[in-house]
Design a protein around this motif. Structure first.
Motif, short mmCIF file in Angstrom:
data_model
loop_
_atom_site.label_atom_id
_atom_site.label_comp_id
_atom_site.label_asym_id
_atom_site.label_seq_id
_atom_site.Cartn_x
_atom_site.Cartn_y
_atom_site.Cartn_z
N ILE A 3 0.86 -1.19 0.00
CA ILE A 3 0.00 0.00 0.00
C ILE A 3 0.89 1.24 0.00
O ILE A 3 1.80 1.36 0.83
CB ILE A 3 -0.93 0.02 1.23
N ASN A 140 -7.95 2.45 -13.21
CA ASN A 140 -6.86 2.42 -12.23
C ASN A 140 -6.05 3.70 -12.36
O ASN A 140 -6.31 4.52 -13.24
CB ASN A 140 -5.97 1.20 -12.45
N ASP A 153 -0.33 -2.54 -4.71
CA ASP A 153 -1.66 -3.12 -4.87
C ASP A 153 -2.72 -2.03 -4.82
O ASP A 153 -3.68 -2.05 -5.60
CB ASP A 153 -1.92 -4.15 -3.78
N ILE A 154 -2.56 -1.09 -3.90
CA ILE A 154 -3.48 0.03 -3.83
C ILE A 154 -2.72 1.29 -3.45
O ILE A 154 -1.67 1.24 -2.81
CB ILE A 154 -4.64 -0.20 -2.82
N ILE A 156 -3.40 5.29 -1.75
CA ILE A 156 -4.34 6.09 -0.95
C ILE A 156 -3.97 7.56 -1.11
O ILE A 156 -2.83 7.95 -0.82
CB ILE A 156 -4.30 5.70 0.53
N ARG A 269 -13.51 4.83 -2.10
CA ARG A 269 -12.77 4.35 -3.26
C ARG A 269 -13.04 5.27 -4.44
O ARG A 269 -14.20 5.57 -4.76
CB ARG A 269 -13.18 2.92 -3.60
N ASP A 272 -10.35 1.50 -9.01
CA ASP A 272 -10.10 0.14 -8.51
C ASP A 272 -8.92 0.09 -7.55
O ASP A 272 -8.95 -0.64 -6.55
CB ASP A 272 -9.87 -0.81 -9.68
N ASN A 273 -7.86 0.84 -7.86
CA ASN A 273 -6.67 0.77 -7.01
C ASN A 273 -6.36 2.08 -6.29
O ASN A 273 -5.25 2.27 -5.79
CB ASN A 273 -5.45 0.34 -7.83
N LEU A 274 -7.36 2.98 -6.23
CA LEU A 274 -7.15 4.28 -5.59
C LEU A 274 -8.23 4.58 -4.57
O LEU A 274 -9.43 4.59 -4.90
CB LEU A 274 -7.13 5.40 -6.64
N PHE A 275 -7.80 4.83 -3.33
CA PHE A 275 -8.70 5.23 -2.26
C PHE A 275 -8.41 6.68 -1.86
O PHE A 275 -7.35 7.22 -2.18
CB PHE A 275 -8.54 4.32 -1.04
N ILE A 299 -10.79 -1.21 3.44
CA ILE A 299 -9.78 -1.91 2.65
C ILE A 299 -9.71 -3.38 3.03
O ILE A 299 -9.63 -4.27 2.17
CB ILE A 299 -8.41 -1.23 2.82
#
Length: 328
Positions: A3, A140, A153-154, A156, A269, A272-275, A299
């Protein structure tokens, strides 16, 4: 999971600590261009669900041994009885009384207000001291640092007033400021005052009994981070003097905050991969770690607290900044 957190302020630091405890591989990217104040206010005397979030934050500070210094507070103005009950439920001792030295009635509270040494927490977090650049690729994002793609993976987004400059989020940046003053009464360096009649707050400067205080609650000034802002400190000092007596201005300082359409915090969110976490609206020390815990739960477990979810702003194209949500 790997992360990457973009932003290492209160949000990013809180997330780092919580996610590391969950055994994730966590990295924080922050260019450290923002002024970090030594202490900020942590108050439980907020409104509605924010009181519960503030209690979560307080528990976080205590659990992680972030230094705190507690003070009594006086709240002046009409406060709903249900709100006073909620404050009591989270451990605040409340007493209505006549405050002779202020020549008014007010609510005297114990265990409700503290200074939290946020700089110690923020400085304790390892960071990659660089700027991050975000670009959308389908559903993404791709993140570059020094023109090098960062794998994770993600990601933030936790950059406060820079959030809407880094990505398309429904928030605005504005200037938050307050003034250091010399006072006639050294009690002001040992007590918080929230005056909803005169519309100002006063907080201790160092909390050691000097004849000083910090006063604030000037107008919201919408501006991009880094903009040179000139304010008139008498806007606040004049109001505060009506209650506190003569105050002599020493200096005025501030930083940029991030506001949302309802001036309340948000998380959720974006892709898909961004919070996202932000919209702390000037009271990040109170609610930042608590909102971070909601994002960690999302998450890890998919849980969503819809009251704070970013989705509530869907369809909003533009908005005007209002009053900060902690102002009753």
């Amino acid at each position: 999971m790997k992360i990457v957190i973009i932003g290492g302020g209160i949000a990013g630091s809180s997330l780092y600590i919580q996610l590391k405890k969950k055994h994730h591989e966590v990295f924080v990217i922050d260019p450290r261009i923002r002024k970090i104040f030594m202490t900020l206010i942590h108050s439980l005397l907020l409104k509605d669900s924010d009181v519960i979030i503030a209690k979560k934050s307080l528990d976080f500070y205590i659990e992680n041994k972030i230094p705190l210094k507690e003070f009594k507070s006086i709240t002046i103005g009409k406060i709903d009885a249900k709100l006073i009950d909620l404050w009591s439920q989270v451990g605040v001792k409340i007493e209505k009384d006549k405050i002779d030295w202020l020549n008014t009635e007010g609510i005297v509270a114990e265990h409700g207000d503290r200074l939290v040494y946020v700089k110690r927490m923020i400085d304790s977090i390892p960071i990659v001291k660089e700027k991050a650049f975000i670009s959308q690729k389908g559903n993404n994002v791709e993140v570059l640092v020094n023109n090098k793609k960062i794998d994770a993976d993600i990601f933030i987004l936790a950059s406060g007033p820079w959030n809407n400059l880094l990505f398309n989020v429904i928030s605005k940046s504005y200037y938050c400021w307050a003034s250091l003053v010399i006072t006639r009464n050294k009690i002001l360096d040992n007590i918080f005052i929230y005056d909803y009649e005169k519309e100002f707050y006063s907080r201790p400067f160092l909390g050691i009994g000097l004849k000083t205080a910090i006063v604030g609650d000037g107008k919201t000034i919408e501006a991009k981070p880094g903009t040179k802002i000139n304010v008139n400190p008498l806007e606040v000092i004049t109001k505060a003097q009506e209650r506190l007596g003569n105050l002599r201005h020493i200096y005025t300082s501030g930083e940029f905050c991030e506001g949302t359409p309802d001036m309340r915090p948000a998380y959720g969110r974006l892709l898909d991969n961004l919070f996202y976490i932000g919209g702390f609206n000037g009271y990040g020390a109170e609610i930042g770690p608590g909102i971070a815990s909601l994002l960690v739960d999302m998450i890890e477990n998919g849980y969503e607290n819809k009251e704070y979810l970013l989705d509530r702003f869907r369809g909003i194209k533009n908005f005007e900044l209002g009053r900060e949500a902690h102002e009753l």
